[in-house]
Design a protein around this motif. Structure first.
Motif, PDB file in Angstrom:
ATOM      1  N   ARG A 263       0.806  -1.185   0.000  1.00 50.63           N
ATOM      2  CA  ARG A 263       0.000   0.000   0.000  1.00 50.63           C
ATOM      3  C   ARG A 263       0.859   1.262   0.000  1.00 50.63           C
ATOM      4  NH1 ARG A 263      -2.965  -3.728   3.162  1.00 50.63           N
ATOM      5  NH2 ARG A 263      -1.478  -3.453   4.808  1.00 50.63           N
ATOM      6  N   GLY A 264       2.118   1.098   0.401  1.00 49.46           N
ATOM      7  CA  GLY A 264       2.977   2.265   0.636  1.00 49.46           C
ATOM      8  C   GLY A 264       3.145   3.200  -0.554  1.00 49.46           C
ATOM      9  N   ALA A 265       3.105   2.630  -1.773  1.00 47.24           N
ATOM     10  CA  ALA A 265       3.434   3.447  -2.943  1.00 47.24           C
ATOM     11  C   ALA A 265       2.267   4.261  -3.486  1.00 47.24           C
ATOM     12  CB  ALA A 265       4.012   2.555  -4.039  1.00 47.24           C
ATOM     13  N   VAL A 266       1.085   4.137  -2.889  1.00 48.57           N
ATOM     14  CA  VAL A 266      -0.080   4.802  -3.493  1.00 48.57           C
ATOM     15  C   VAL A 266       0.024   6.329  -3.490  1.00 48.57           C
ATOM     16  CG1 VAL A 266      -1.763   2.947  -3.124  1.00 48.57           C
ATOM     17  CG2 VAL A 266      -1.508   4.705  -1.396  1.00 48.57           C
ATOM     18  N   VAL A 267       0.602   6.883  -2.456  1.00 51.29           N
ATOM     19  CA  VAL A 267       0.676   8.347  -2.371  1.00 51.29           C
ATOM     20  C   VAL A 267       1.643   8.881  -3.438  1.00 51.29           C
ATOM     21  CG1 VAL A 267       1.156  10.318  -0.890  1.00 51.29           C
ATOM     22  CG2 VAL A 267       0.140   8.271   0.093  1.00 51.29           C
TER      23      VAL A 267
ATOM     24  N   ASP B 269       7.726   3.100  -3.055  1.00 53.72           N
ATOM     25  CA  ASP B 269       7.901   4.132  -2.038  1.00 53.72           C
ATOM     26  C   ASP B 269       9.351   4.210  -1.565  1.00 53.72           C
ATOM     27  OD1 ASP B 269       7.799   1.612  -0.842  1.00 53.72           O
ATOM     28  OD2 ASP B 269       6.088   2.077   0.434  1.00 53.72           O
ATOM     29  N   ILE B 270       9.894   3.048  -1.191  1.00 50.15           N
ATOM     30  CA  ILE B 270      11.247   3.054  -0.633  1.00 50.15           C
ATOM     31  C   ILE B 270      11.937   1.733  -0.937  1.00 50.15           C
ATOM     32  CG2 ILE B 270      10.496   2.256   1.669  1.00 50.15           C
ATOM     33  CD1 ILE B 270      12.600   4.251   2.847  1.00 50.15           C
ATOM     34  N   LEU B 271      13.172   1.825  -1.333  1.00 52.18           N
ATOM     35  CA  LEU B 271      13.999   0.640  -1.576  1.00 52.18           C
ATOM     36  C   LEU B 271      14.956   0.501  -0.416  1.00 52.18           C
ATOM     37  CD1 LEU B 271      15.409   0.590  -5.204  1.00 52.18           C
ATOM     38  CD2 LEU B 271      14.449  -1.338  -3.981  1.00 52.18           C
TER      39      LEU B 271
ATOM     40  N   GLU C  79      17.479   4.858   8.387  1.00 49.51           N
ATOM     41  CA  GLU C  79      16.623   4.989   9.564  1.00 49.51           C
ATOM     42  C   GLU C  79      15.229   4.591   9.142  1.00 49.51           C
ATOM     43  OE1 GLU C  79      17.169   8.566  12.193  1.00 49.51           O
ATOM     44  OE2 GLU C  79      18.216   9.265  10.405  1.00 49.51           O
ATOM     45  N   PHE C  80      14.393   4.249  10.101  1.00 49.80           N
ATOM     46  CA  PHE C  80      13.013   3.901   9.772  1.00 49.80           C
ATOM     47  C   PHE C  80      12.190   5.175   9.615  1.00 49.80           C
ATOM     48  CE2 PHE C  80       8.691   2.437  10.395  1.00 49.80           C
ATOM     49  CZ  PHE C  80       8.684   1.324   9.572  1.00 49.80           C
ATOM     50  N   VAL C  81      11.663   5.368   8.423  1.00 47.98           N
ATOM     51  CA  VAL C  81      10.929   6.601   8.143  1.00 47.98           C
ATOM     52  C   VAL C  81       9.439   6.322   7.915  1.00 47.98           C
ATOM     53  CG1 VAL C  81      12.952   7.771   7.206  1.00 47.98           C
ATOM     54  CG2 VAL C  81      11.469   6.501   5.658  1.00 47.98           C
ATOM     55  N   VAL C  82       8.636   7.319   8.167  1.00 51.07           N
ATOM     56  CA  VAL C  82       7.188   7.209   7.954  1.00 51.07           C
ATOM     57  C   VAL C  82       6.680   8.437   7.196  1.00 51.07           C
ATOM     58  CG1 VAL C  82       6.767   5.835  10.044  1.00 51.07           C
ATOM     59  CG2 VAL C  82       6.564   8.335  10.150  1.00 51.07           C
ATOM     60  N   GLY C  83       5.447   8.315   6.729  1.00 48.74           N
ATOM     61  CA  GLY C  83       4.810   9.433   6.041  1.00 48.74           C
ATOM     62  C   GLY C  83       4.876   9.273   4.533  1.00 48.74           C
ATOM     63  N   TYR C  84       4.076  10.053   3.826  1.00 47.31           N
ATOM     64  CA  TYR C  84       4.019  10.005   2.368  1.00 47.31           C
ATOM     65  C   TYR C  84       3.805   8.560   1.890  1.00 47.31           C
ATOM     66  CZ  TYR C  84       4.739  11.732  -2.359  1.00 47.31           C
ATOM     67  OH  TYR C  84       4.561  12.088  -3.693  1.00 47.31           O
ATOM     68  N   GLY C  85       2.887   7.873   2.537  1.00 44.18           N
ATOM     69  CA  GLY C  85       2.543   6.498   2.170  1.00 44.18           C
ATOM     70  C   GLY C  85       3.186   5.450   3.060  1.00 44.18           C
ATOM     71  N   LEU C  86       4.283   5.803   3.698  1.00 40.77           N
ATOM     72  CA  LEU C  86       5.026   4.828   4.518  1.00 40.77           C
ATOM     73  C   LEU C  86       4.444   4.756   5.927  1.00 40.77           C
ATOM     74  CD1 LEU C  86       8.501   5.969   3.277  1.00 40.77           C
ATOM     75  CD2 LEU C  86       7.614   3.648   3.026  1.00 40.77           C
TER      76      LEU C  86
ATOM     77  N   ARG D 295       0.014   3.031  10.553  1.00 40.84           N
ATOM     78  CA  ARG D 295      -0.263   4.445  10.833  1.00 40.84           C
ATOM     79  C   ARG D 295       0.715   5.345  10.087  1.00 40.84           C
ATOM     80  NH1 ARG D 295      -0.466   6.019  16.816  1.00 40.84           N
ATOM     81  NH2 ARG D 295      -1.305   7.887  15.876  1.00 40.84           N
ATOM     82  N   TYR D 296       0.396   6.596  10.053  1.00 37.37           N
ATOM     83  CA  TYR D 296       1.252   7.673   9.526  1.00 37.37           C
ATOM     84  C   TYR D 296       1.351   7.730   7.993  1.00 37.37           C
ATOM     85  CZ  TYR D 296       2.687   7.415  14.415  1.00 37.37           C
ATOM     86  OH  TYR D 296       2.698   7.347  15.780  1.00 37.37           O
ATOM     87  N   ARG D 297       0.623   6.866   7.282  1.00 43.69           N
ATOM     88  CA  ARG D 297       0.720   6.896   5.820  1.00 43.69           C
ATOM     89  C   ARG D 297       0.246   8.235   5.256  1.00 43.69           C
ATOM     90  NH1 ARG D 297       1.765   1.696   3.913  1.00 43.69           N
ATOM     91  NH2 ARG D 297       0.801  -0.031   5.022  1.00 43.69           N
ATOM     92  N   ASN D 298      -0.662   8.877   6.002  1.00 45.87           N
ATOM     93  CA  ASN D 298      -1.272  10.116   5.516  1.00 45.87           C
ATOM     94  C   ASN D 298      -0.464  11.367   5.829  1.00 45.87           C
ATOM     95  OD1 ASN D 298      -1.908   9.453   8.197  1.00 45.87           O
ATOM     96  ND2 ASN D 298      -3.566  10.946   8.230  1.00 45.87           N
ATOM     97  N   LEU D 299       0.672  11.239   6.500  1.00 47.09           N
ATOM     98  CA  LEU D 299       1.470  12.442   6.761  1.00 47.09           C
ATOM     99  C   LEU D 299       2.006  12.982   5.432  1.00 47.09           C
ATOM    100  CD1 LEU D 299       3.693  11.569   9.864  1.00 47.09           C
ATOM    101  CD2 LEU D 299       1.334  12.363   9.782  1.00 47.09           C
ATOM    102  N   PRO D 300       1.894  14.279   5.218  1.00 43.24           N
ATOM    103  CA  PRO D 300       2.372  14.818   3.939  1.00 43.24           C
ATOM    104  C   PRO D 300       3.888  14.936   3.842  1.00 43.24           C
ATOM    105  CG  PRO D 300       1.260  16.524   5.229  1.00 43.24           C
ATOM    106  CD  PRO D 300       1.160  15.264   6.027  1.00 43.24           C
TER     107      PRO D 300
END
Ligand code: 5GP
Ligand code: MG
Ligand code: MG
Length: 182
Positions: free
Chosen positions: A45-49, A102-104, A154-161, A166-171
């Motif tokens: 789901r991560g890559a949708v944003v 989203d992230i490699l 590092e483990f990052v979140v936001g922008y789909g991640l 949680r946190y997928r919706n952070l811009p």
């Protein structure tokens, strides 16, 4: 000043950074795929944003499709062995396929997916990764043709991640406060 989620300790990529990165990638892809039969495939789901932004930054005709894979085990590190839980709806034979990620990290997931997709005989098969954790001294199993930005290990979140969905919706893309994990 953009608002930042209270759980975020540090923003690595702001909305403005992301806009610039995606715009640059879109222009590059538009140039390279002019006159081709481009299909963007996002891994859910991560890559949708990123997919939503990238497709609007590309000016040549394109189609989109989605896949979902599940790694065996729920650990933070991927084993590379994945199961396709949602396959493409489209036939990609003879088409120019660009996988949108989203992230490699290790690249193992994508490596496995690309082997599986290559059996379907696309005309070309490439990767556009928004972030690349290219840790020094470590091989990534996949060489992305397009890279948005290099990401620290590092483990990052936001922008789909996400972290635990949680946190997928952070811009923005950021690092969480340590207390969020415990
Ligand atoms: P790889 O197979 O390249 O090691 O793992 C890639 C997948 O792991 C990504 O598509 C993403 O779903 C997840 N992943 C890797 N690094 C991170 C990260 O820093 N944050 C989040 N949220 N997911 C990550
Ligand atoms: Mg992913
Ligand atoms: Mg995840």
């Amino acid at each position: 000043m953009e608002s930042t989620h209270p759980d975020v300790e540090r923003v690595l990529f702001s909305e403005a950074d992301i806009k610039e990165i995606v715009g640059r990638m879109g222009a590059e892809i538009s140039r390279d795929y002019a006159g081709k039969d481009l299909v963007l495939i996002a891994v859910l789901r991560g890559a949708v944003v990123f997919m939503g932004d990238l497709m609007r930054a590309i000016t040549c005709p394109l189609a989109i499709d989605f896949m979902a894979v599940s790694s065996y085990g729920e650990g933070a590190k991927s084993s590379g062995v994945v199961r396709i839980v949602k396959d493409l709806d489209m036939d990609i034979k003879g088409r120019d396929v660009l996988i949108v990620e989203d992230i490699l990290d290790s690249g193992l997931t994508l490596n496995y997916l690309m082997k599986s997709l290559s059996h379907r005989k696309p005309a070309s098969l490439e990767v556009a990764a928004f972030l690349w954790k290219d840790v020094e001294g470590r091989e990534t199993a996949v060489e992305p043709k397009y890279v948005g930005a290099h990401c620290p290990d590092e483990f990052v979140v936001g922008y789909g991640l996400d972290f635990a969905e949680r946190y997928r919706n952070l811009p923005q893309v950021g690092v969480l406060k340590p207390e969020v994990y415990s």
